[in-house]
Design a protein around this motif. Structure first.
Motif, PDB file in Angstrom:
ATOM      1  N   GLN A  91       0.851  -1.190   0.000  1.00  0.00           N
ATOM      2  CA  GLN A  91       0.000   0.000   0.000  1.00  0.00           C
ATOM      3  C   GLN A  91       0.889   1.243   0.000  1.00  0.00           C
ATOM      4  O   GLN A  91       1.759   1.379   0.865  1.00  0.00           O
ATOM      5  CB  GLN A  91      -0.912   0.015   1.226  1.00  0.00           C
ATOM      6  N   VAL A  92       0.661   2.101  -0.967  1.00  0.00           N
ATOM      7  CA  VAL A  92       1.465   3.319  -1.066  1.00  0.00           C
ATOM      8  C   VAL A  92       0.530   4.523  -1.024  1.00  0.00           C
ATOM      9  O   VAL A  92      -0.679   4.411  -1.248  1.00  0.00           O
ATOM     10  CB  VAL A  92       2.291   3.344  -2.371  1.00  0.00           C
ATOM     11  N   ARG A  93       1.098   5.664  -0.745  1.00  0.00           N
ATOM     12  CA  ARG A  93       0.312   6.901  -0.683  1.00  0.00           C
ATOM     13  C   ARG A  93      -0.244   7.248  -2.066  1.00  0.00           C
ATOM     14  O   ARG A  93       0.424   7.069  -3.078  1.00  0.00           O
ATOM     15  CB  ARG A  93       1.187   8.042  -0.169  1.00  0.00           C
ATOM     16  N   ALA A  94      -1.428   7.712  -2.060  1.00  0.00           N
ATOM     17  CA  ALA A  94      -2.057   8.077  -3.338  1.00  0.00           C
ATOM     18  C   ALA A  94      -1.332   9.229  -4.016  1.00  0.00           C
ATOM     19  O   ALA A  94      -1.328   9.348  -5.249  1.00  0.00           O
ATOM     20  CB  ALA A  94      -3.525   8.428  -3.122  1.00  0.00           C
ATOM     21  N   ASP A  95      -0.714  10.087  -3.199  1.00  0.00           N
ATOM     22  CA  ASP A  95      -0.026  11.251  -3.761  1.00  0.00           C
ATOM     23  C   ASP A  95       1.469  11.023  -3.933  1.00  0.00           C
ATOM     24  O   ASP A  95       2.248  11.973  -4.056  1.00  0.00           O
ATOM     25  CB  ASP A  95      -0.263  12.478  -2.874  1.00  0.00           C
ATOM     26  N   ALA A  96       1.897   9.771  -3.934  1.00  0.00           N
ATOM     27  CA  ALA A  96       3.323   9.475  -4.083  1.00  0.00           C
ATOM     28  C   ALA A  96       3.817   9.912  -5.454  1.00  0.00           C
ATOM     29  O   ALA A  96       3.162   9.665  -6.477  1.00  0.00           O
ATOM     30  CB  ALA A  96       3.568   7.980  -3.893  1.00  0.00           C
ATOM     31  N   ASP A  97       4.970  10.574  -5.459  1.00  0.00           N
ATOM     32  CA  ASP A  97       5.536  11.029  -6.725  1.00  0.00           C
ATOM     33  C   ASP A  97       6.009   9.861  -7.589  1.00  0.00           C
ATOM     34  O   ASP A  97       5.864   9.878  -8.813  1.00  0.00           O
ATOM     35  CB  ASP A  97       6.707  11.982  -6.462  1.00  0.00           C
ATOM     36  N   ASP A  98       6.601   8.877  -6.936  1.00  0.00           N
ATOM     37  CA  ASP A  98       7.129   7.713  -7.662  1.00  0.00           C
ATOM     38  C   ASP A  98       6.691   6.470  -6.885  1.00  0.00           C
ATOM     39  O   ASP A  98       7.315   6.084  -5.905  1.00  0.00           O
ATOM     40  CB  ASP A  98       8.655   7.794  -7.757  1.00  0.00           C
ATOM     41  N   THR A  99       5.610   5.872  -7.337  1.00  0.00           N
ATOM     42  CA  THR A  99       5.050   4.713  -6.625  1.00  0.00           C
ATOM     43  C   THR A  99       6.055   3.573  -6.530  1.00  0.00           C
ATOM     44  O   THR A  99       6.212   2.962  -5.465  1.00  0.00           O
ATOM     45  CB  THR A  99       3.779   4.214  -7.341  1.00  0.00           C
ATOM     46  N   ARG A 100       6.734   3.275  -7.604  1.00  0.00           N
ATOM     47  CA  ARG A 100       7.688   2.164  -7.599  1.00  0.00           C
ATOM     48  C   ARG A 100       8.824   2.412  -6.621  1.00  0.00           C
ATOM     49  O   ARG A 100       9.210   1.530  -5.864  1.00  0.00           O
ATOM     50  CB  ARG A 100       8.234   1.938  -9.015  1.00  0.00           C
ATOM     51  N   GLU A 155       8.781   4.317  -4.028  1.00  0.00           N
ATOM     52  CA  GLU A 155       8.265   4.257  -2.659  1.00  0.00           C
ATOM     53  C   GLU A 155       8.127   2.814  -2.194  1.00  0.00           C
ATOM     54  O   GLU A 155       8.406   2.504  -1.028  1.00  0.00           O
ATOM     55  CB  GLU A 155       6.912   4.971  -2.572  1.00  0.00           C
ATOM     56  N   ILE A 156       7.717   1.944  -3.083  1.00  0.00           N
ATOM     57  CA  ILE A 156       7.622   0.525  -2.733  1.00  0.00           C
ATOM     58  C   ILE A 156       8.999  -0.043  -2.407  1.00  0.00           C
ATOM     59  O   ILE A 156       9.176  -0.783  -1.439  1.00  0.00           O
ATOM     60  CB  ILE A 156       6.963  -0.264  -3.887  1.00  0.00           C
TER      61      ILE A 156
END
Length: 213
Positions: free
Chosen positions: A82-91, A93-94
């Motif tokens: 689960q990552v933040r919806a407003d994450a700049d770079d989802t990958r 962040e994971i």
């Protein structure tokens, strides 16, 4: 009875029982030797019991921590994140989440290594050592994959070898199961080896305890 006769009788008695003193001394020395022997046997029995009990306790703790490490590796490689919806770079962040999660299990791996060394001192099993080393190897491969992928994005027209490496690293980062997941079978095999080697040690000691009750 005259005084001379009394003295003569005493001399005769002493002469007839001259052996009493040496025999008494011999028996006393024999009792000491037997006492020392019994104490030595009891001490060795206590040592064997103590080592056996410590071996069983170490085996039980080692298997328990190894199972925790298996869960830790599976947690780090989970495909569900689960990552933040407003994450700049989802990958990215994971990847950061997985690196932090892996670091949070540091104490579990340190404890696993301590128990491995302790068990080796008591038993000296190469199979147990190799199985634990395999868990550490898998952890290192997962870390290397995450660290390499961190901040790395394939170019618009990547070279074939870069694509292949990228795919291999992703296989290490995620536990997808099936034929493409090379790490999970290695972890399972290591745990299976530890179970086969350690459970008899644990059960044997418990059986001895139950007999002693």
């Amino acid at each position: 009875m005259s005084e001379v006769e009394v003295i003569t009788a005493c001399e005769n008695v002493c002469r007839d029982f001259y052996w009493v003193g040496p025999v008494t001394e011999w028996l006393r020395n024999l009792a000491i030797v037997i006492g020392v022997g019994v104490a030595y046997v009891q001490l060795n029995a206590w040592r064997r019991e103590h080592v056996s009990k410590r071996t069983a306790e170490t085996a039980e703790q080692l298997l328990s921590v190894a199972l925790n490490v298996k869960l830790a590796i599976a947690s780090v490689r989970s495909v569900m994140e689960q990552v933040r919806a407003d994450a700049d770079d989802t990958r990215q962040e994971i990847i950061d989440m997985k690196l932090n999660r892996l670091a949070s299990y540091k104490e579990d791996f340190e404890r696993l290594r301590e128990l491995q060394v302790l068990h080796e001192a008591y038993v000296g099993s190469n199979d147990v050592k190799s199985a634990v080393d395999e868990l550490f190897d898998v952890r290192q491969e997962v870390y290397a994959a995450l660290a390499t992928l961190s901040g790395w994005n394939l170019a618009a027209n990547p070279r074939p070898e870069h694509v292949e490496l990228y795919q291999q690293l992703n296989k290490a980062m995620y536990s997808t199961g099936g034929q493409y997941d090379e790490l999970t079978p290695r972890v399972d095999a290591a745990i299976e080896t530890l179970s086969q080697m350690l459970l008899p040690e644990i059960r044997m000691e418990r059986k001895q305890w139950s007999k002693g009750r």
